[in-house]
Design a protein around this motif. Structure first.
Motif, short mmCIF file in Angstrom:
data_model
loop_
_atom_site.label_atom_id
_atom_site.label_comp_id
_atom_site.label_asym_id
_atom_site.label_seq_id
_atom_site.Cartn_x
_atom_site.Cartn_y
_atom_site.Cartn_z
N ASN A 228 0.83 -1.21 0.00
CA ASN A 228 0.00 0.00 0.00
C ASN A 228 0.87 1.26 0.00
O ASN A 228 2.03 1.24 0.41
CB ASN A 228 -0.92 0.02 1.22
CG ASN A 228 -0.14 0.09 2.52
OD1 ASN A 228 0.66 -0.81 2.81
ND2 ASN A 228 -0.37 1.13 3.32
N LYS B 280 -10.06 -7.65 1.48
CA LYS B 280 -10.54 -7.26 2.80
C LYS B 280 -9.38 -6.72 3.64
O LYS B 280 -8.23 -7.11 3.45
CB LYS B 280 -11.17 -8.45 3.52
CG LYS B 280 -12.40 -9.02 2.84
CD LYS B 280 -12.95 -10.22 3.61
CE LYS B 280 -14.18 -10.81 2.92
NZ LYS B 280 -14.72 -11.98 3.67
N VAL B 281 -9.75 -5.86 4.60
CA VAL B 281 -8.79 -5.32 5.56
C VAL B 281 -9.16 -5.83 6.95
O VAL B 281 -10.34 -5.82 7.33
CB VAL B 281 -8.79 -3.77 5.55
CG1 VAL B 281 -7.79 -3.24 6.57
CG2 VAL B 281 -8.46 -3.25 4.15
N PHE C 70 -8.29 2.81 0.93
CA PHE C 70 -8.75 2.43 2.27
C PHE C 70 -8.68 3.63 3.18
O PHE C 70 -7.63 4.26 3.32
CB PHE C 70 -7.88 1.30 2.82
CG PHE C 70 -8.16 0.99 4.26
CD1 PHE C 70 -9.41 0.54 4.68
CD2 PHE C 70 -7.16 1.17 5.22
CE1 PHE C 70 -9.66 0.27 6.02
CE2 PHE C 70 -7.40 0.89 6.55
CZ PHE C 70 -8.66 0.44 6.96
N TYR D 210 -4.15 -6.55 4.97
CA TYR D 210 -5.10 -6.61 3.86
C TYR D 210 -4.81 -7.87 3.06
O TYR D 210 -3.66 -8.25 2.84
CB TYR D 210 -5.06 -5.36 2.99
CG TYR D 210 -3.73 -4.97 2.39
CD1 TYR D 210 -3.40 -5.29 1.06
CD2 TYR D 210 -2.79 -4.26 3.14
CE1 TYR D 210 -2.19 -4.92 0.52
CE2 TYR D 210 -1.58 -3.88 2.60
CZ TYR D 210 -1.28 -4.22 1.28
OH TYR D 210 -0.08 -3.85 0.73
N THR E 149 -1.46 -11.88 1.62
CA THR E 149 -1.76 -10.94 2.71
C THR E 149 -0.53 -10.05 2.94
O THR E 149 0.61 -10.53 2.92
CB THR E 149 -2.07 -11.69 4.01
OG1 THR E 149 -3.20 -12.57 3.77
CG2 THR E 149 -2.41 -10.73 5.13
#
Length: 486
Positions: A406, A430-431, A457, A469, A479
């Motif tokens: 990120n 998903k986070v 996000f 995430y 992940t």
């Protein structure tokens, strides 16, 4: 207390680690034209006809066409010059390609190569494309513009380009061997160790070109090279012009034993070789005469890399923070950097290419490509900023599933997450917090086409700390960690 200190120390180390990961993950070198591979790429260029084509030059004289609008299309052979290009020596061969500014009407393109026959000669030749097939060149139309004798098999230079003034520029090294044994660097009567500037649109016999009257030594009576534009370079391995209004020339000049340098060219600049190497005396090693000589704008030592590959001042749209910066590389290490376009100069490493970086290319949209140099697996990599998102710009299909780090990271309050899909996939992103609780679902089981995507996000309603995430796309799962600091 000890536990608290350990947690804080671990958090600090995590922040440092993630910041380092962030720098490496910010830019992506996308193998855009897979599975097309090449042998020893020495040049990559686009014509001025907006035809969505990129031309890739192989050192042994084969030039191929890639389709930028359809990257999966197999390469096409444009012309085969292997019968006249030297196949011996690592620095000989087909070294340059340039398209005439009026290519769309006159169909002229120019090639720089080293002749097969001994003695070595650097040749500039003009060719024409078939009037009925724009993807096929006519070898029979060869017209020799210039021939320059080379005393050795290295330091041929060989890069060619049209400047913003419409004139033709030709870069030559110092003739080879080591340490400039023939003294061509500071010899204004030799074409070697120079960048030459000529007019290829007219001819003044006995030359097949005209020397512009605005050249610094035009009409001199000292026997100095009238074609000379700037001089005192060891081996200018790629120079290019800034595409903005300034039109500045940027030169990557390969050093001797200690320093690699970036020069900012201009009329009659003397960059000092072999009196100087970079900012330093070379011959003699101290107390050298630097009067009248121009220093580089930047240098790096051989503890960083050992052979510079010049690139482009970036003027495209895919990497907004690099606009106006000079993208270049080191051949030996594969490292690629961006240098700020004006003083004070600062240097940002964009990443490291797999294998040696032999040259750069630029298409009509000013996208920049880095080309690896290999006997069997040379590739053309398009450079992207992952914060912008690679699949939403252009028509590029990633070759692998990938979840990027990120950016920014650490972040406050929002960050962007980019992922790549080589095929249509059902995607969930998903986070989670450290307890495993889902705090955000950025993609909820959507069917997404092949490409690359960026999702934002927002953690403004959450507390500081570590978050995870996770992406699930087909059989691919990955992940990554990120850090929210208020």
């Amino acid at each position: 207390m000890k536990t608290k200190i350990t947690i804080i120390a671990g958090l600090v180390m995590f922040m440092v680690t993630m910041c380092n990961l962030n720098l490496r993950a910010q830019y992506l070198f996308q193998d855009t034209y897979a599975p097309n591979t090449f042998a020893y790429i020495t040049e990559c260029a686009a014509p001025t006809d907006n035809s969505n084509r990129l031309f890739v030059v192989q050192q042994r004289g084969l030039i191929y066409i890639l389709n930028t609008a359809s990257p999966s299309t197999p390469k096409k052979l444009f012309i085969d010059l292997s019968d006249r290009v030297s196949s011996s020596g690592s620095e000989l061969g087909c070294l340059g390609l340039a398209f005439h500014p009026n290519y769309s009407t006159n169909r002229y393109f120019y090639v720089s190569y080293t002749q097969t026959a001994s003695p070595y000669n650097s040749v500039i030749a003009r060719y024409q494309v078939s009037p009925t097939n724009p993807d096929s060149a006519l070898k029979s139309t060869e017209f020799i513009i210039m021939t320059v004798n080379q005393p050795y098999s290295n330091h041929n230079g060989g890069h060619i380009a049209f400047g913003p003034d419409g004139y033709f520029y030709f870069g030559l090294g110092d003739g080879g061997s080591e340490g400039d044994p023939n003294g061509y660097g500071q010899n204004k009567s030799s074409k070697l160790s120079k960048i030459l500037r000529i007019d290829v649109n007219t001819a003044t016999p006995p030359n097949n070109y005209t020397i512009p009257a605005s050249n610094p030594w035009f009409g001199n009576i000292n026997g100095w090279v009238q074609e000379m534009w700037c001089w005192g370079m060891r081996n200018p391995w790629k120079f290019n012009f800034d595409a903005n209004n300034s039109g500045d020339m940027w030169i990557g000049d390969v050093g001797q034993n200690q320093y690699e340098e970036i020069d900012r060219g201009g009329i009659n600049k003397n960059f000092g070789w072999s009196t100087t190497e970079g900012f330093h005396c070379y011959n003699p090693s101290s107390g050298c005469d630097t009067s009248g000589k121009s220093y580089p704008v930047f240098e790096y030592t051989h503890s960083v890399g050992n052979s510079i590959t010049g690139g482009y001042v970036y003027r495209g749209n895919l990497m907004p923070e690099l606009v106006g910066k000079y993208i270049y590389a080191d051949y030996g290490s594969g490292k690629i950097w961006a240098l700020t376009g004006s003083a004070p100069y600062t240097n940002l490493q964009l990443g490291t290419l797999t294998g040696a970086c032999g040259t750069f290319g630029q298409d009509n949209q000013k996208n920049v490509y880095a080309c690896s140099y290999s006997s069997t697996s040379s590739r053309v990599y398009k450079i992207y900023d992952t914060r912008v998102g690679i699949g939403n710009v252009g028509n590029v299909t990633p070759t692998n599933f990938e979840l990027m780090q990120n950016f920014p990271n650490p972040f406050n309050p929002s960050t962007k997450i980019t992922f790549a899909l080589p095929e249509n996939s059902i995607v969930t992103l998903k986070v989670y917090d450290v307890t495993g609780k889902v705090v955000s679902e950025l993609v909820s089981g959507e069917t997404m086409s092949a490409g690359a995507y960026t999702r934002e996000f927002d953690g403004s309603k959450l507390g500081s700390g570590v978050y995870y995430y996770k992406i699930e796309a087909g059989n691919f799962t990955e992940t990554k960690k990120m850090l929210f600091v208020k």
